[in-house]
Design a protein around this motif. Structure first.
Motif, mmCIF file in Angstrom:
data_model
loop_
_atom_site.group_PDB
_atom_site.id
_atom_site.type_symbol
_atom_site.label_atom_id
_atom_site.label_comp_id
_atom_site.label_asym_id
_atom_site.label_seq_id
_atom_site.Cartn_x
_atom_site.Cartn_y
_atom_site.Cartn_z
ATOM 1 N N PRO A 130 0.834 -1.207 0.000
ATOM 2 C CA PRO A 130 0.000 0.000 0.000
ATOM 3 C C PRO A 130 0.868 1.256 0.000
ATOM 4 O O PRO A 130 1.882 1.322 0.690
ATOM 5 N N ALA A 131 0.466 2.241 -0.796
ATOM 6 C CA ALA A 131 1.209 3.499 -0.881
ATOM 7 C C ALA A 131 0.777 4.430 0.245
ATOM 8 O O ALA A 131 -0.276 4.251 0.856
ATOM 9 N N GLU A 132 1.609 5.443 0.486
ATOM 10 C CA GLU A 132 1.340 6.389 1.577
ATOM 11 C C GLU A 132 0.547 7.593 1.091
ATOM 12 O O GLU A 132 0.717 8.052 -0.038
ATOM 13 N N ARG A 133 -0.286 8.123 1.981
ATOM 14 C CA ARG A 133 -1.092 9.300 1.626
ATOM 15 C C ARG A 133 -0.197 10.488 1.282
ATOM 16 O O ARG A 133 0.865 10.661 1.875
ATOM 17 N N VAL A 134 -0.661 11.286 0.348
ATOM 18 C CA VAL A 134 0.034 12.527 -0.002
ATOM 19 C C VAL A 134 -0.449 13.596 0.967
ATOM 20 O O VAL A 134 -1.655 13.758 1.185
ATOM 21 N N SER A 135 0.490 14.314 1.605
ATOM 22 C CA SER A 135 0.059 15.376 2.515
ATOM 23 C C SER A 135 0.642 16.738 2.141
ATOM 24 O O SER A 135 0.166 17.762 2.622
ATOM 25 N N ASN A 136 1.670 16.747 1.286
ATOM 26 C CA ASN A 136 2.244 18.030 0.854
ATOM 27 C C ASN A 136 1.818 18.367 -0.568
ATOM 28 O O ASN A 136 2.227 17.704 -1.516
ATOM 29 N N PHE A 137 0.993 19.403 -0.680
ATOM 30 C CA PHE A 137 0.508 19.810 -2.003
ATOM 31 C C PHE A 137 1.370 20.984 -2.476
ATOM 32 O O PHE A 137 0.948 22.121 -2.473
ATOM 33 N N ASP A 138 2.597 20.651 -2.826
ATOM 34 C CA ASP A 138 3.586 21.690 -3.122
ATOM 35 C C ASP A 138 4.087 21.595 -4.568
ATOM 36 O O ASP A 138 3.550 20.832 -5.378
ATOM 37 N N GLU A 195 6.756 20.337 -5.653
ATOM 38 C CA GLU A 195 7.345 19.023 -5.925
ATOM 39 C C GLU A 195 6.272 18.046 -6.421
ATOM 40 O O GLU A 195 6.500 17.256 -7.334
ATOM 41 N N LEU A 196 5.088 18.143 -5.816
ATOM 42 C CA LEU A 196 3.977 17.287 -6.224
ATOM 43 C C LEU A 196 3.529 17.646 -7.646
ATOM 44 O O LEU A 196 3.274 16.758 -8.470
ATOM 45 N N LYS A 197 3.472 18.943 -7.908
ATOM 46 C CA LYS A 197 3.070 19.417 -9.232
ATOM 47 C C LYS A 197 4.013 18.874 -10.304
ATOM 48 O O LYS A 197 3.581 18.411 -11.364
ATOM 49 N N LYS A 198 5.306 18.919 -10.018
ATOM 50 C CA LYS A 198 6.329 18.420 -10.946
ATOM 51 C C LYS A 198 6.163 16.908 -11.154
ATOM 52 O O LYS A 198 6.247 16.407 -12.277
ATOM 53 N N LEU A 199 5.916 16.199 -10.055
ATOM 54 C CA LEU A 199 5.739 14.747 -10.143
ATOM 55 C C LEU A 199 4.539 14.403 -11.023
ATOM 56 O O LEU A 199 4.595 13.489 -11.852
ATOM 57 N N VAL A 200 3.438 15.159 -10.848
ATOM 58 C CA VAL A 200 2.234 14.935 -11.659
ATOM 59 C C VAL A 200 2.548 15.154 -13.147
ATOM 60 O O VAL A 200 2.178 14.343 -13.993
ATOM 61 N N GLU A 201 3.249 16.246 -13.457
ATOM 62 C CA GLU A 201 3.632 16.514 -14.854
ATOM 63 C C GLU A 201 4.484 15.387 -15.414
ATOM 64 O O GLU A 201 4.266 14.908 -16.531
ATOM 65 N N ASP A 202 5.447 14.948 -14.617
ATOM 66 C CA ASP A 202 6.338 13.860 -15.055
ATOM 67 C C ASP A 202 5.578 12.550 -15.240
ATOM 68 O O ASP A 202 5.899 11.754 -16.123
ATOM 69 N N MET A 203 4.572 12.350 -14.392
ATOM 70 C CA MET A 203 3.792 11.109 -14.512
ATOM 71 C C MET A 203 2.954 11.109 -15.790
ATOM 72 O O MET A 203 2.832 10.073 -16.444
ATOM 73 N N PHE A 204 2.369 12.259 -16.145
ATOM 74 C CA PHE A 204 1.641 12.334 -17.423
ATOM 75 C C PHE A 204 2.596 12.051 -18.578
ATOM 76 O O PHE A 204 2.290 11.263 -19.476
#
Ligand code: NI
Length: 169
Positions: A16-24, A26-35
């Motif tokens: 199981p993965a861990e909940r995301v708690s930092n909406f910063d 770094e998260l935005k970059k990760l989302v872009e990279d995942m797309f």
């Protein structure tokens, strides 16, 4: 940045993965990279554990770039409602070359957070419903082959072990 896709056999896919708690940022970059990584791999959905990051985050675009409004980011998603049944071939970027019919709900409502941390609900049918449950499963360490019969699942695992031995996995 394009991440390599983690394949079946890597333990990150089955915990199981861990909940995301930092909406910063770094998260935005990760989302872009995942797309970017999902499109590069010709997929319509990708969960963070599939790029080796054990976080409750997934991206979906069932139109594969056709409709920019179809891009969906699910952070900390929960399935809150399901309806009906629908069987269709299903595959996974982490289990390439295999596809099997899997019964899933025909209609699924998910509750998740967006990249700003804001909660939203979204209902999808058929392929989108399938993407919601498939990606949420990933965040719980579950793969679509867990929904197959033990016989089918073992057959796929045997074939994968052979490919691993041959250095082709
Ligand atoms: Ni998958």
């Amino acid at each position: 940045m394009i991440y390599p896709i983690v394949k079946f056999g890597n333990p990150v896919l089955e915990k199981p993965a861990e909940r995301v708690s930092n909406f910063d940022g770094e998260l935005k970059k990760l989302v872009e990279d995942m797309f970017e990584s999902m499109y590069a791999a010709h997929g319509v959905g990708l969960a963070a554990p599939q790029v080796g990051i054990a976080k409750r985050l997934a991206v979906i675009d069932i139109t594969f770039k056709e409709d920019p409004d179809a891009k969906l980011v699910l952070i900390n998603p929960e399935i809150i409602h399901t309806e009906g049944r629908h069987t269709q071939n299903e595959g996974c970027l982490s289990i390439p070359e295999f596809r099997e019919p899997v019964m899933r709900p025909r209609k699924v409502t998910v509750r998740a957070q967006d990249i700003h941390g804001k909660f939203f609900e979204k209902t999808g049918e058929e392929l989108l419903a399938r993407a919601f449950v498939h990606e949420t499963d990933h965040l719980n360490g579950k793969l679509y082959i867990h929904h197959l019969s033990a016989l089918k699942r073992d057959m796929i695992k045997r074939k994968i072990r052979k490919l691993m031995k041959a250095g082709e996995w």
